[in-house]
Every structure is written in C-alpha cells, then in structure tokens.
Design an enzyme around this catalytic site. Structure first.
Site, PDB file in Angstrom:
ATOM      1  CD  GLU A  27      -2.789  -1.279   2.460  1.00 14.13           C
ATOM      2  OE1 GLU A  27      -2.614  -0.469   3.384  1.00 14.13           O
ATOM      3  OE2 GLU A  27      -3.675  -2.138   2.484  1.00 14.13           O
TER       4      GLU A  27
ATOM      5  CG  ASN B 291      -0.584  -7.123  -1.291  1.00 14.60           C
ATOM      6  OD1 ASN B 291      -1.239  -7.753  -2.121  1.00 14.60           O
ATOM      7  ND2 ASN B 291      -0.980  -6.980  -0.033  1.00 14.60           N
TER       8      ASN B 291
ATOM      9  CG  HIS C 111      -9.708  -6.114   1.136  1.00  8.50           C
ATOM     10  ND1 HIS C 111      -9.949  -7.244   1.901  1.00  8.50           N
ATOM     11  CD2 HIS C 111      -8.394  -5.850   1.271  1.00  8.50           C
ATOM     12  CE1 HIS C 111      -8.815  -7.630   2.475  1.00  8.50           C
ATOM     13  NE2 HIS C 111      -7.852  -6.803   2.106  1.00  8.50           N
TER      14      HIS C 111
ATOM     15  CD  GLU D 280      -4.480  -8.188   1.930  1.00  5.26           C
ATOM     16  OE1 GLU D 280      -5.346  -7.436   2.419  1.00  5.26           O
ATOM     17  OE2 GLU D 280      -3.263  -7.975   2.042  1.00  5.26           O
TER      18      GLU D 280
ATOM     19  CG  ASP E 285     -12.610  -9.403   2.353  1.00  2.90           C
ATOM     20  OD1 ASP E 285     -12.499  -8.431   1.572  1.00  2.90           O
ATOM     21  OD2 ASP E 285     -12.227  -9.359   3.535  1.00  2.90           O
TER      22      ASP E 285
HETATM   23  C1  XIL Z   1      -6.235  -6.379   8.406  1.00  2.00           C
HETATM   24  C2  XIL Z   1      -6.483  -7.590   9.291  1.00  2.00           C
HETATM   25  O1  XIL Z   1      -7.386  -8.447   8.655  1.00  2.00           O
HETATM   26  C3  XIL Z   1      -6.994  -7.177  10.648  1.00  2.00           C
HETATM   27  O2  XIL Z   1      -7.006  -8.292  11.527  1.00  2.00           O
HETATM   28  C4  XIL Z   1      -6.136  -6.068  11.243  1.00  2.00           C
HETATM   29  O3  XIL Z   1      -6.708  -5.623  12.464  1.00  2.00           O
HETATM   30  C5  XIL Z   1      -5.974  -4.911  10.258  1.00  2.00           C
HETATM   31  O4  XIL Z   1      -5.453  -5.398   9.046  1.00  2.00           O
HETATM   32  N1  XIL Z   1      -4.852  -4.673   3.754  1.00  2.00           N
HETATM   33  C6  XIL Z   1      -3.852  -5.481   4.228  1.00  2.00           C
HETATM   34  C7  XIL Z   1      -4.118  -6.366   5.387  1.00  2.00           C
HETATM   35  O5  XIL Z   1      -2.774  -5.554   3.621  1.00  2.00           O
HETATM   36  O6  XIL Z   1      -2.962  -6.565   6.155  1.00  2.00           O
HETATM   37  C8  XIL Z   1      -5.233  -5.848   6.250  1.00  2.00           C
HETATM   38  O7  XIL Z   1      -5.528  -6.824   7.253  1.00  2.00           O
HETATM   39  C9  XIL Z   1      -6.454  -5.545   5.409  1.00  2.00           C
HETATM   40  C10 XIL Z   1      -6.159  -4.503   4.365  1.00  2.00           C
END
Ligand code: XIL
Length: 379
Positions: free
Chosen positions: A182, A225, A261, A290, A292
């Site tokens: 990020e 990422n 996400h 990641e 969802d």
């Molecule tokens: C999130 C986790 O799922 C949580 O448990 C934590 O409190 C905060 O981070 N981008 C990312 C991940 O790269 O590391 C993040 O994960 C979600 C967004």
C-alpha cells in the site's frame, strides 16, 4: 457476464442439493483423529484438490490485529475445526497479522516469532506454501518505531536489520513476500506523509527493501501488494510506472498483487483481468491476495439469497480473472469464515464477506470457487 451469473447460480444450487461426498483422510496430521465426524469432506471436495496443478488457493490465517480485541481465543492455535478446514481446503497460507511489524517486532530489541513459526510449520506439515506479509508498510507499525525519533541513518539500519532477520529466518520456506504494501494512495501518489520509510528516507528505500529481501531469501518471489488496483486506474498506473522503472534498474521485483477487498455496494471491477495482464506482460507474476466480498447486511444480520448469489458471482469473477492470466498462480481469500472476518470490525453495517458462515457451512461463493477451479483443471 450473463453466462457467468447463470452458471454460478445453477452450480451453487446443484451443489447445495447434492449429498456431500463421503469423508476421507485429513491433510492436517496435527488436527488429531482422522475425520471421524460428519464435518469432514472427501478430497474431491477440497478447493486445493480442485485447482489446476501449480495453482495455489490460499487463505489468511486469523490471529493478531483485530482478533486481539474479540471475545474468542487465538483462532489459529485454539479452534480445532478451523485449523482442520484450513489444512484440508487450502494450499497457501498468509499470516493475517502475525508477520507484521507490530506483531513480530514488538520492541526494538525483541522479536516474537512464535506464531509466525507455528504457521510456517503448520504449512510445511500440510504441504502448503506461505505468503509473507509484510515488510514495508505505513500501518500496524509498533510505537517504538513510529515514535522513536530515529535519524535517517538509524531508520535505514533498522529496516535493513528487520528485513534481513525476518526474511532470513524463513528463507526457503516462503513462496511470496509482500515486500511493499500500500505505498500509493488512491490518486497514485506515494504515501509520503503516512509511510515512515518513504517520509524519512525517500522513495529510493523501496528499491532497497526489495534488494535486502532478495539477499536474505533469493528464492522468494518479491511482490508489491495493494487494494484499489483491481482496475486500470491512477493507482495501478502508478505501480506500472514504478515497476517498469525498477526493472530497468534491475531491482529484484517479481510480482504485483491485487488485494481485492470488494463490496457489493460497487460493481465488480471489470478491469481486473486487464490490470493483472499488463503486469504479466512486464514479466511479473501476479496474484489475488486478500479477496473478500462484503455486503450491507439487512436488519437481523442475515444476507438474502440474492446477496449471496451476487457475492458468489464476484468471487467467481475474481478467480476467473486470475486463472485467465498466465502467471497469476496464487489466489488467496482473506479468511474463509465470517466468524473471524475483519469486515464487521472495520466496515460498519457490512459483513458476511467470506465463503463460509460462522459454523463453517458453505455459502454459494464457496461452491462458485470450487466449480470454477474444477472447470479450469479440465483445460
Ligand atoms: C487487516 C487484518 O485483517 C486485521 O485483523 C487487522 O486488524 C488490520 O489489518 N490490507 C492489508 C491487510 O494488507 O494486512 C489488512 O488486514 C487488510 C487490508
């Protein structure tokens, strides 16, 4: 698109009405007795077995982060059913928080490797690969680092030592590392204020992080990422330009990954495949890391069938985009059960973002992934 929608709905319905395959051996020797109870499923029922050879289906391993504030014990070490499903269904694991700075390096002169070690050992026993997450990020850094008032020279040494120590410890056991996470904002500008490394050391530190990681583990594939790069847009343009420049300088960058996400509030990002493909054409590996798909929950908290179908459609489209791109060989969902999802904690009123309910029963999204993998395996 219309075809995909139809296929998802039809397959999901079929899967829900068919009897589940008889159970067979578990893939997790640590989980005790071999599938004595009715929650187990046969090998043909596992996402990892449905996948084409060389294609990794992963999940985040719950622990740390928001979990520490919930009223359950550490999921990975305490929830046997959860562990067992993780071993059976997936061929790749990503520590959700357990390799982040605040977790693994809580004090300047102390590392806490216990949970990261446990995850990597579990992965070995279950014949799974691991995605390391993450080394250079603006978030979830320990207070000693963010508030330490270090000089530029000290910070540089701190980052180098951290990368050398953490990457070195797991050398040969991590398939992919999210080296930089990020680093750009939504407009495609480097996070020069928020990111301590870029702020204090300048953008050149990004190349150094990749170089140090490569020295510590020459076999690991090193990734950028981010979220919001699921389309050709300002942010993914910024990555494209940066990666091109770094490759020209022979910086060891191997991959670009989309967190994905997603939310049913917005349309599915139709440019995902194209976005992955242009990095593929630069010679990089790509990945979904990641995934969802959250949704606005109706009163009572139960998603409607229509919502679950739409979610299944998004999961399937994200998977299909990755499957369609040659070197997109790693597809990870950010947790597989709503029980441990970060979504309700971070997005008010939204939830039901994963492929299984709290009790690990499967939603249409699970069956959509399964059928899409099986279909891809045939070709
Ligand atoms: C999130 C986790 O799922 C949580 O448990 C934590 O409190 C905060 O981070 N981008 C990312 C991940 O790269 O590391 C993040 O994960 C979600 C967004």
């Amino acid at each position: 698109m219309r075809y995909l929608r139809f296929a998802t709905a039809a397959l999901a319905t079929a899967a829900l009405t068919l009897p589940l395959a008889a159970s067979s051996a578990t893939a997790d020797p640590s989980s005790g007795h071999r599938d004595a109870h009715h929650h187990s499923h046969g090998t043909s029922d596992q996402l990892r077995r449905a996948a084409p050879d060389g294609f990794y289906v992963g999940t985040a391993v719950a622990g740390g982060g928001h979990h520490l504030e919930q009223d359950y014990p550490d999921p990975f070490t305490s929830d046997k059913k959860y562990r067992k499903t993780m071993g059976q269904q997936f061929s790749s694991l990503s520590p959700e928080n357990q390799m982040k700075w605040e977790y693994i390096h809580p004090e300047q002169n102390r590392y806490d490797f216990a949970m990261a070690d446990a995850i990597v050992d579990f992965a070995d026993r279950n014949n799974q690969v691991v995605r390391g997450h993450t080394l250079l990020w603006h978030s979830q850094n320990p207070a000693w680092l963010e508030e330490g008032d270090f000089s530029a020279k000290e910070l540089r040494a701190i980052l180098r030592k951290h990368i050398t120590t953490v990457v070195g410890r797991y050398a040969g056991r991590i398939q992919q590392w999210d080296v930089a996470n990020e680093i750009f904002d939504g407009e495609g500008k480097l996070r020069t204020e928020e990111n301590i490394w870029i702020r204090e050391l300048g953008p050149g530190i990004i190349a150094d992080a990749f170089r140090w990681a490569h020295e510590a583990d020459p076999k690991a594939k090193l990734f950028f990422n981010d979220y919001g790069v699921e389309d050709v847009n300002a942010k993914s343009d910024a990555y494209y330009a940066l990666v091109k420049d770094l490759l020209k300088q022979r910086v060891p960058v191997d991959g670009f990954s989309s967190q994905a996400h997603l939310s049913t509030r917005y349309g599915f990002p139709g440019g995902l495949e194209e976005s992955l493909r242009r990095f593929d054409k630069l010679g990089l590996e790509t990945a979904i890391t990641e995934l969802d798909v959250r949704m606005d929950l109706p009163e009572g908290g139960e998603p409607t069938d229509a919502q679950l179908q739409q979610q299944a459609d998004y999961y399937q489209q994200a998977l299909s985009a990755c499957l369609a791109v040659k070197d997109c060989n790693s597809f990870t969902i950010w947790g597989f059960t709503d029980k441990y999802s970060w979504v309700p904690v971070f997005f008010e009123g939204e939830g039901s973002a994963t492929v299984m309910r709290d009790d690990l029963t499967r939603k249409p999204a699970f069956f959509a992934l399964q059928s899409t993998l099986k279909e891809a395996r045939k070709h």
